[in-house]
Design an enzyme around this catalytic site. Sequence first.
Site, PDB file in Angstrom:
ATOM      1  N   CYS A   2      62.657  34.050  54.241  1.00 28.56           N
ATOM      2  CA  CYS A   2      62.689  32.729  53.611  1.00 28.56           C
ATOM      3  C   CYS A   2      63.432  32.799  52.272  1.00 28.56           C
ATOM      4  O   CYS A   2      63.560  33.870  51.681  1.00 28.56           O
ATOM      5  CB  CYS A   2      61.313  32.134  53.359  1.00 28.56           C
ATOM      6  SG  CYS A   2      60.323  31.935  54.844  1.00 28.56           S
ATOM      7  N   GLY A  28      66.897  32.365  56.310  1.00 25.05           N
ATOM      8  CA  GLY A  28      66.039  31.555  57.167  1.00 25.05           C
ATOM      9  C   GLY A  28      66.812  30.434  57.809  1.00 25.05           C
ATOM     10  O   GLY A  28      67.495  29.684  57.111  1.00 25.05           O
ATOM     11  N   ASN A 102      58.057  31.810  49.192  1.00 23.02           N
ATOM     12  CA  ASN A 102      58.647  32.926  49.937  1.00 23.02           C
ATOM     13  C   ASN A 102      57.691  34.103  49.804  1.00 23.02           C
ATOM     14  O   ASN A 102      57.372  34.509  48.690  1.00 23.02           O
ATOM     15  CB  ASN A 102      60.028  33.281  49.363  1.00 23.02           C
ATOM     16  CG  ASN A 102      60.626  34.550  49.983  1.00 23.02           C
ATOM     17  OD1 ASN A 102      61.399  35.239  49.345  1.00 23.02           O
ATOM     18  ND2 ASN A 102      60.263  34.863  51.204  1.00 23.02           N
ATOM     19  N   GLY A 103      57.248  34.625  50.940  1.00 27.66           N
ATOM     20  CA  GLY A 103      56.323  35.757  50.905  1.00 27.66           C
ATOM     21  C   GLY A 103      55.258  35.587  51.966  1.00 27.66           C
ATOM     22  O   GLY A 103      55.424  34.826  52.923  1.00 27.66           O
ATOM     23  N   TYR A 243      68.544  45.193  54.653  1.00 23.73           N
ATOM     24  CA  TYR A 243      68.929  44.192  55.649  1.00 23.73           C
ATOM     25  C   TYR A 243      68.967  42.742  55.158  1.00 23.73           C
ATOM     26  O   TYR A 243      69.919  42.024  55.418  1.00 23.73           O
ATOM     27  CB  TYR A 243      67.991  44.292  56.860  1.00 23.73           C
ATOM     28  CG  TYR A 243      68.140  43.150  57.831  1.00 23.73           C
ATOM     29  CD1 TYR A 243      69.239  43.092  58.686  1.00 23.73           C
ATOM     30  CD2 TYR A 243      67.198  42.123  57.885  1.00 23.73           C
ATOM     31  CE1 TYR A 243      69.394  42.034  59.574  1.00 23.73           C
ATOM     32  CE2 TYR A 243      67.348  41.065  58.768  1.00 23.73           C
ATOM     33  CZ  TYR A 243      68.446  41.018  59.619  1.00 23.73           C
ATOM     34  OH  TYR A 243      68.600  39.980  60.474  1.00 23.73           O
TER      35      TYR A 243
HETATM   36  P1  5GP Z   1      66.181  45.950  67.397  1.00 24.36           P
HETATM   37  O1  5GP Z   1      67.200  45.542  68.390  1.00 24.36           O
HETATM   38  O2  5GP Z   1      66.041  47.425  67.239  1.00 24.36           O
HETATM   39  O3  5GP Z   1      64.865  45.285  67.672  1.00 24.36           O
HETATM   40  O4  5GP Z   1      66.613  45.367  65.984  1.00 24.36           O
HETATM   41  C1  5GP Z   1      67.611  45.981  65.205  1.00 24.36           C
HETATM   42  C2  5GP Z   1      68.545  44.929  64.688  1.00 24.36           C
HETATM   43  O5  5GP Z   1      67.802  43.873  64.128  1.00 24.36           O
HETATM   44  C3  5GP Z   1      69.446  45.458  63.597  1.00 24.36           C
HETATM   45  O6  5GP Z   1      70.780  45.117  63.933  1.00 24.36           O
HETATM   46  C4  5GP Z   1      69.020  44.735  62.339  1.00 24.36           C
HETATM   47  O7  5GP Z   1      70.156  44.302  61.608  1.00 24.36           O
HETATM   48  C5  5GP Z   1      68.249  43.571  62.811  1.00 24.36           C
HETATM   49  N1  5GP Z   1      67.041  43.293  62.035  1.00 24.36           N
HETATM   50  C6  5GP Z   1      66.294  44.102  61.250  1.00 24.36           C
HETATM   51  N2  5GP Z   1      65.242  43.461  60.726  1.00 24.36           N
HETATM   52  C7  5GP Z   1      65.320  42.198  61.180  1.00 24.36           C
HETATM   53  C8  5GP Z   1      64.518  41.033  60.975  1.00 24.36           C
HETATM   54  O8  5GP Z   1      63.520  41.021  60.261  1.00 24.36           O
HETATM   55  N3  5GP Z   1      64.947  39.908  61.632  1.00 24.36           N
HETATM   56  C9  5GP Z   1      66.061  39.867  62.429  1.00 24.36           C
HETATM   57  N4  5GP Z   1      66.405  38.739  63.034  1.00 24.36           N
HETATM   58  N5  5GP Z   1      66.810  40.948  62.632  1.00 24.36           N
HETATM   59  C10 5GP Z   1      66.451  42.087  62.012  1.00 24.36           C
HETATM   60 MG    MG Z   2      71.877  43.557  62.776  1.00 26.61          MG
END
Ligand code: 5GP
Ligand code: MG
Length: 456
Positions: A2, A28, A102-103, A243
Amino acid sequence: MCAIVGVFGTENAAQLAYYALFAMQHRGQESTGISSADGKKIHLVKRRGLVTDVFHEGRLKLLKGSCAIGHNRYSTAGKDSVLDAQPVFAKYKLGEISVAHNGNLTNKYEVRDDLIEKGAIFQTEMDTENIVHLIAKSQKNKLKARIKDMLNKIEGAYCLAIQSRSKMFVVRDRFGIRPLSLGKLKNGGYIVASETCAFDLVGAEFVRDVEPGEMLVFEKGKEPQSEMIFESDPHPCAFEYIYFARPDSIIAGKTVYNMRLQMGKQLAKETPAKIDLVLPVPDSGVAAAKGYADGMGVPFEMGIVRNHYVGRTFIEPTQEIRDLKVKLKLSPIKDMIKGKSVAIVDDSLVRGTTSKQIVRMLKDAGAKEVHMRIAAPEIKYPCRYGIDTATSQELISFSKTPEEIAEYIGADSLGFLSIEGLTKSLGDDSNYSLVSFDGNYFAGGNADSPGCSTIR
Ligand code: 5GP
Ligand code: MG
């Protein structure tokens, strides 16, 4: 995740909040909202969808006043009600109030059950509603004192923007888990935002981060008043650097891109590979992959192309292509990859789904060897401080070793960044929140407590 924003002391407050939310869309995409205050009344627009879908000139015109707060909500499984959009607005004894958060509050259900026991009614599953209720139930005469009462009853991670008809209050929890920065507008007004990339878009000058444990009060004709509500105990979230945050944002004085580069370089030291080429998983893995390539002294190529137009409305793929859903989004440049040993670098590995599909894609494109490298440690524990990972069981590193995961995803090898390597990359000047990696729930909650989107 968020994003929140607060704008104070400028005529086009809602317009600036809109630009800021647009800059922070990556935090988000589920829903977005802005409330504005014109001294007499709070106006609110919130809807499901992206910032550019929800707001158009007509709607922004409704948001009158020199103070605006806004929110982008992170998409969470199965929760797509407009009721769950923020800011949360309410009328209560002292007038009108609006809150953006946010949190994630770790004592969400204790507080909620207590309030329900005393007769409160809830419209949503959001912990943000607790905040509004606690402010409304406080017996203090002033809003500021009521906010302090509320803050003494909540635990966990929060960055808050709270608006009355004439004032704005901004608070960051004492651990400073989620980022929050203060900027100054050209005409003398102020902006507070989750990420500094919002300031760049609206032409605001970065002033400083809001301190962990600090409250800022914005009132007409005055400079913002700062008060330390709690003793500061900084634990900035390492995952913001890995990330979440945009690479051009600056968190705690550190440019996110540079941190990712550093993590990639460290990864090269820790888990080198015999390779001809380094490829990123776009877009999130790009900076770390560049760092890995630099560290290895091996060419870096954008060997996988991303289609940016895969949206929610994409018609569900048929069985033949469903297996490789990743193909919708990512596509390899075959003659670059054919016959080569490649390292493919991603920022993190959660369930292993993306990695598995990408490894197969690269092998189908003729790669001789595929070495998967992850510029983060193994994610073993669900974060309870604003990242929406549901349970440990869903996290592949919780139950599998790197060797087992390498086999599962079909890679010739798999390497993670160590926890020490991560903190070294970020600079050993902070107690980072590493809960996803080490399971240290320093701000309350545990692996079994409710996450951001838990529906009871
Ligand atoms: P996996 O396919 O292993 O479940 O997810 C890894 C991918 O998800 C990575 O490319 C990373 O950039 C992304 N990712 C990591 N944390 C999150 C998150 O909290 N939300 C989303 N949508 N993607 C994430
Ligand atoms: Mg990714």
